[in-house]
Design a protein around this motif. Structure first.
Motif, PDB file in Angstrom:
ATOM      1  N   VAL A 142       0.851  -1.197   0.000  1.00 19.24           N
ATOM      2  CA  VAL A 142       0.000   0.000   0.000  1.00 19.24           C
ATOM      3  C   VAL A 142       0.885   1.244   0.000  1.00 19.24           C
ATOM      4  O   VAL A 142       1.825   1.353   0.789  1.00 19.24           O
ATOM      5  N   LEU A 143       0.589   2.179  -0.891  1.00 18.64           N
ATOM      6  CA  LEU A 143       1.298   3.453  -0.915  1.00 18.64           C
ATOM      7  C   LEU A 143       0.845   4.284   0.276  1.00 18.64           C
ATOM      8  O   LEU A 143      -0.333   4.631   0.396  1.00 18.64           O
ATOM      9  N   THR A 144       1.773   4.604   1.187  1.00 15.95           N
ATOM     10  CA  THR A 144       1.414   5.322   2.414  1.00 15.95           C
ATOM     11  C   THR A 144       1.813   6.792   2.395  1.00 15.95           C
ATOM     12  O   THR A 144       1.244   7.595   3.128  1.00 15.95           O
ATOM     13  N   ARG A 145       2.780   7.137   1.556  1.00 14.98           N
ATOM     14  CA  ARG A 145       3.264   8.515   1.594  1.00 14.98           C
ATOM     15  C   ARG A 145       4.148   8.776   0.390  1.00 14.98           C
ATOM     16  O   ARG A 145       4.773   7.856  -0.152  1.00 14.98           O
ATOM     17  N   THR A 146       4.201  10.029  -0.052  1.00 14.68           N
ATOM     18  CA  THR A 146       5.153  10.441  -1.076  1.00 14.68           C
ATOM     19  C   THR A 146       6.046  11.539  -0.500  1.00 14.68           C
ATOM     20  O   THR A 146       5.599  12.369   0.283  1.00 14.68           O
ATOM     21  N   ILE A 147       7.317  11.505  -0.865  1.00 18.61           N
ATOM     22  CA  ILE A 147       8.282  12.503  -0.414  1.00 18.61           C
ATOM     23  C   ILE A 147       9.123  12.921  -1.611  1.00 18.61           C
ATOM     24  O   ILE A 147       9.051  12.319  -2.684  1.00 18.61           O
ATOM     25  N   ARG A 148       9.928  13.968  -1.420  1.00 15.50           N
ATOM     26  CA  ARG A 148      10.823  14.427  -2.471  1.00 15.50           C
ATOM     27  C   ARG A 148      12.257  14.431  -1.954  1.00 15.50           C
ATOM     28  O   ARG A 148      12.520  14.788  -0.798  1.00 15.50           O
ATOM     29  N   ALA A 149      13.168  14.042  -2.817  1.00 17.10           N
ATOM     30  CA  ALA A 149      14.595  14.066  -2.481  1.00 17.10           C
ATOM     31  C   ALA A 149      15.136  15.454  -2.826  1.00 17.10           C
ATOM     32  O   ALA A 149      15.846  15.632  -3.819  1.00 17.10           O
ATOM     33  N   ASP A 150      14.794  16.430  -1.993  1.00 13.76           N
ATOM     34  CA  ASP A 150      15.172  17.817  -2.271  1.00 13.76           C
ATOM     35  C   ASP A 150      15.839  18.495  -1.077  1.00 13.76           C
ATOM     36  O   ASP A 150      15.944  19.714  -1.031  1.00 13.76           O
ATOM     37  N   GLN A 151      16.286  17.706  -0.099  1.00 14.99           N
ATOM     38  CA  GLN A 151      16.960  18.244   1.067  1.00 14.99           C
ATOM     39  C   GLN A 151      18.475  18.199   0.850  1.00 14.99           C
ATOM     40  O   GLN A 151      18.948  17.543  -0.078  1.00 14.99           O
ATOM     41  N   PRO A 152      19.248  18.884   1.697  1.00 15.35           N
ATOM     42  CA  PRO A 152      20.708  18.763   1.589  1.00 15.35           C
ATOM     43  C   PRO A 152      21.141  17.305   1.667  1.00 15.35           C
ATOM     44  O   PRO A 152      20.592  16.516   2.433  1.00 15.35           O
ATOM     45  N   ALA A 153      22.102  16.941   0.853  1.00 13.47           N
ATOM     46  CA  ALA A 153      22.539  15.549   0.791  1.00 13.47           C
ATOM     47  C   ALA A 153      23.066  15.100   2.155  1.00 13.47           C
ATOM     48  O   ALA A 153      23.822  15.817   2.801  1.00 13.47           O
ATOM     49  N   PRO A 154      22.684  13.892   2.624  1.00 19.97           N
ATOM     50  CA  PRO A 154      23.154  13.389   3.926  1.00 19.97           C
ATOM     51  C   PRO A 154      24.591  12.901   3.835  1.00 19.97           C
ATOM     52  O   PRO A 154      25.135  12.743   2.741  1.00 19.97           O
ATOM     53  N   PRO A 155      25.217  12.640   4.990  1.00 22.29           N
ATOM     54  CA  PRO A 155      26.617  12.196   4.991  1.00 22.29           C
ATOM     55  C   PRO A 155      26.758  10.718   4.648  1.00 22.29           C
ATOM     56  O   PRO A 155      27.360   9.936   5.378  1.00 22.29           O
ATOM     57  N   ILE A 156      26.157  10.316   3.539  1.00 25.51           N
ATOM     58  CA  ILE A 156      26.306   8.957   3.016  1.00 25.51           C
ATOM     59  C   ILE A 156      27.116   9.094   1.724  1.00 25.51           C
ATOM     60  O   ILE A 156      26.857  10.009   0.952  1.00 25.51           O
ATOM     61  N   PRO A 157      28.108   8.253   1.481  1.00 25.94           N
ATOM     62  CA  PRO A 157      28.920   8.411   0.271  1.00 25.94           C
ATOM     63  C   PRO A 157      28.053   8.536  -0.985  1.00 25.94           C
ATOM     64  O   PRO A 157      27.260   7.651  -1.303  1.00 25.94           O
ATOM     65  N   ALA A 158      28.181   9.670  -1.655  1.00 25.10           N
ATOM     66  CA  ALA A 158      27.392   9.928  -2.859  1.00 25.10           C
ATOM     67  C   ALA A 158      28.208  10.798  -3.800  1.00 25.10           C
ATOM     68  O   ALA A 158      27.911  11.970  -4.012  1.00 25.10           O
ATOM     69  N   GLU A 159      29.261  10.221  -4.354  1.00 25.86           N
ATOM     70  CA  GLU A 159      30.177  10.974  -5.202  1.00 25.86           C
ATOM     71  C   GLU A 159      29.448  11.553  -6.415  1.00 25.86           C
ATOM     72  O   GLU A 159      28.714  10.854  -7.111  1.00 25.86           O
ATOM     73  N   GLY A 160      29.654  12.835  -6.651  1.00 25.66           N
ATOM     74  CA  GLY A 160      29.044  13.486  -7.806  1.00 25.66           C
ATOM     75  C   GLY A 160      27.606  13.895  -7.608  1.00 25.66           C
ATOM     76  O   GLY A 160      26.958  14.371  -8.547  1.00 25.66           O
ATOM     77  N   ALA A 161      27.050  13.727  -6.403  1.00 24.49           N
ATOM     78  CA  ALA A 161      25.640  14.041  -6.165  1.00 24.49           C
ATOM     79  C   ALA A 161      25.422  15.548  -6.128  1.00 24.49           C
ATOM     80  O   ALA A 161      26.285  16.302  -5.685  1.00 24.49           O
ATOM     81  N   PRO A 162      24.264  16.022  -6.590  1.00 20.45           N
ATOM     82  CA  PRO A 162      23.935  17.440  -6.442  1.00 20.45           C
ATOM     83  C   PRO A 162      23.722  17.787  -4.975  1.00 20.45           C
ATOM     84  O   PRO A 162      23.549  16.912  -4.126  1.00 20.45           O
ATOM     85  N   ASP A 163      23.734  19.094  -4.671  1.00 19.15           N
ATOM     86  CA  ASP A 163      23.626  19.531  -3.280  1.00 19.15           C
ATOM     87  C   ASP A 163      22.294  19.149  -2.642  1.00 19.15           C
ATOM     88  O   ASP A 163      22.239  18.759  -1.473  1.00 19.15           O
ATOM     89  N   ALA A 164      21.202  19.263  -3.380  1.00 22.53           N
ATOM     90  CA  ALA A 164      19.861  19.018  -2.817  1.00 22.53           C
ATOM     91  C   ALA A 164      19.260  17.753  -3.415  1.00 22.53           C
ATOM     92  O   ALA A 164      18.466  17.795  -4.353  1.00 22.53           O
ATOM     93  N   CYS A 165      19.679  16.613  -2.883  1.00 23.83           N
ATOM     94  CA  CYS A 165      19.139  15.334  -3.360  1.00 23.83           C
ATOM     95  C   CYS A 165      18.818  14.410  -2.193  1.00 23.83           C
ATOM     96  O   CYS A 165      18.610  13.215  -2.375  1.00 23.83           O
ATOM     97  N   GLY A 166      18.775  14.964  -0.973  1.00 23.47           N
ATOM     98  CA  GLY A 166      18.578  14.133   0.207  1.00 23.47           C
ATOM     99  C   GLY A 166      17.127  14.024   0.636  1.00 23.47           C
ATOM    100  O   GLY A 166      16.271  14.805   0.220  1.00 23.47           O
ATOM    101  N   PHE A 167      16.861  13.034   1.477  1.00 25.59           N
ATOM    102  CA  PHE A 167      15.535  12.855   2.063  1.00 25.59           C
ATOM    103  C   PHE A 167      15.698  12.203   3.425  1.00 25.59           C
ATOM    104  O   PHE A 167      16.725  11.578   3.722  1.00 25.59           O
ATOM    105  N   ALA A 168      14.691  12.350   4.275  1.00 28.43           N
ATOM    106  CA  ALA A 168      14.697  11.727   5.595  1.00 28.43           C
ATOM    107  C   ALA A 168      13.263  11.616   6.078  1.00 28.43           C
ATOM    108  O   ALA A 168      12.440  12.497   5.821  1.00 28.43           O
ATOM    109  N   PHE A 169      12.954  10.516   6.766  1.00 27.32           N
ATOM    110  CA  PHE A 169      11.621  10.333   7.342  1.00 27.32           C
ATOM    111  C   PHE A 169      11.726   9.360   8.507  1.00 27.32           C
ATOM    112  O   PHE A 169      12.672   8.569   8.599  1.00 27.32           O
ATOM    113  N   ALA A 170      10.763   9.439   9.406  1.00 26.04           N
ATOM    114  CA  ALA A 170      10.730   8.552  10.569  1.00 26.04           C
ATOM    115  C   ALA A 170       9.852   7.350  10.249  1.00 26.04           C
ATOM    116  O   ALA A 170       8.651   7.506  10.025  1.00 26.04           O
ATOM    117  N   PRO A 171      10.408   6.140  10.201  1.00 29.27           N
ATOM    118  CA  PRO A 171       9.596   4.955   9.909  1.00 29.27           C
ATOM    119  C   PRO A 171       8.654   4.648  11.059  1.00 29.27           C
ATOM    120  O   PRO A 171       9.035   4.758  12.234  1.00 29.27           O
TER     121      PRO A 171
END
Length: 279
Positions: A142-171
């Motif tokens: 079941v689709l419960t929610r939609t979000i956008r990856a438009d936050q500052p990138a998190p500190p997870i290795p993401a070489e070459g990633a744009p600045d605003a491609c992050g997301f976060a939510f509480a499961p």
């Protein structure tokens, strides 16, 4: 180049083109308001209905992202159709394009659990790196929610990633995520984003001590896994146990594996969520 002729209609498409992995154009009407959606047809098969954006009553742009599976080196025919009143959909413009394999869009994405108990990550499209991706959260189909990856990138290795491609939510329930009943989907790609739960599972600690004829196993579990049960297996076999809940741990009492033998035995503690083993 055009491959099909539109029927006589006040509707037309301006600048139908392929750009940054998408079919784009502007729907225009010379008489009356435009339809607010168009149908995309690929090689004779309807593959999507796209909303026509904008507020102008007689014109508006549309975009259809072409999935990676269509980049197969072959020439494909793209058609744009509309529906007017009760009439069947009809073609108003079309063209052919060779879809080179090396030009296929690539989803760059990963996620993990942060120290606040959120699932955070990044997601971006190789051909549209600065256009935030929409993501879907699914639980038990079941689709419960939609979000956008438009936050500052998190500190997870993401070489070459744009600045605003992050997301976060509480499961709501981390057990559902670990056992695969909940997933993050990037609908443009039809792919699930992998989530790393190592930081949560690394907090698990197991202590064992013999008490009379029983083995007492104390399992310190993260608060995020508090909804999960614990079970014991010895030498690969599940063993019945009594369970006692403590403040931040559970204690299981299991019968000794064998009577006073000198052999080593393998103890395994499983976290169980809704009947399924998580780790």
């Amino acid at each position: 180049m055009p491959v099909a002729r539109k029927r006589k209609s006040p509707l037309s498409i301006e600048n139908l083109r392929f750009r940054q992995g998408s079919l784009r154009g502007k729907l225009i009407s010379s008489d009356g308001p435009i339809p607010r959606s168009v149908i995309i047809r690929l090689d004779g098969h309807d593959v999507g209905t796209m909303r026509v954006r904008g507020r102008e009553p007689q014109e508006g742009p549309f975009t259809w992202f072409v999935p990676a599976r269509h980049y197969d080196g072959a020439v494909h025919t793209f058609e744009v159709l509309v529906t007017a009143g009760d009439d069947a959909p009809f073609v108003i413009d079309s063209f052919e394009r060779q879809m080179d394999i090396g030009a296929a869009p690539v989803l760059h994405a990963a996620a993990a659990v942060n120290d606040r108990g959120q699932i955070e990550g990044f997601a971006w499209n190789s051909v549209q790196p600065n256009e935030p991706l929409g993501l879907e959260l699914w639980e038990r189909g079941v689709l419960t929610r939609t979000i956008r990856a438009d936050q500052p990138a998190p500190p997870i290795p993401a070489e070459g990633a744009p600045d605003a491609c992050g997301f976060a939510f509480a499961p709501q329930d981390l057990g559902s995520w670990i056992n695969g009943r909940a997933r993050i989907i990037a609908p443009k790609f039809g792919e699930a984003i992998p989530v790393d739960f190592a930081s949560v599972l690394a907090q698990v600690a197991v202590e064992q001590v013999f008490v009379d004829a029983e083995l007492a196993v104390t399992v310190t579990r993260p608060a995020l896994l508090a909804a999960c049960d614990a079970a014991v297996r010895i030498d690969g076999m599940a063993r019945p146990s009594r369970l006692r809940e403590l403040a931040d741990s559970v204690q299981l009492f299991v019968e000794r594996p064998l009577a006073e033998d000198a052999e080593d035995h393998r103890l395994q503690v499983d976290f169980v969520f809704e009947g399924e083993i998580l780790a």
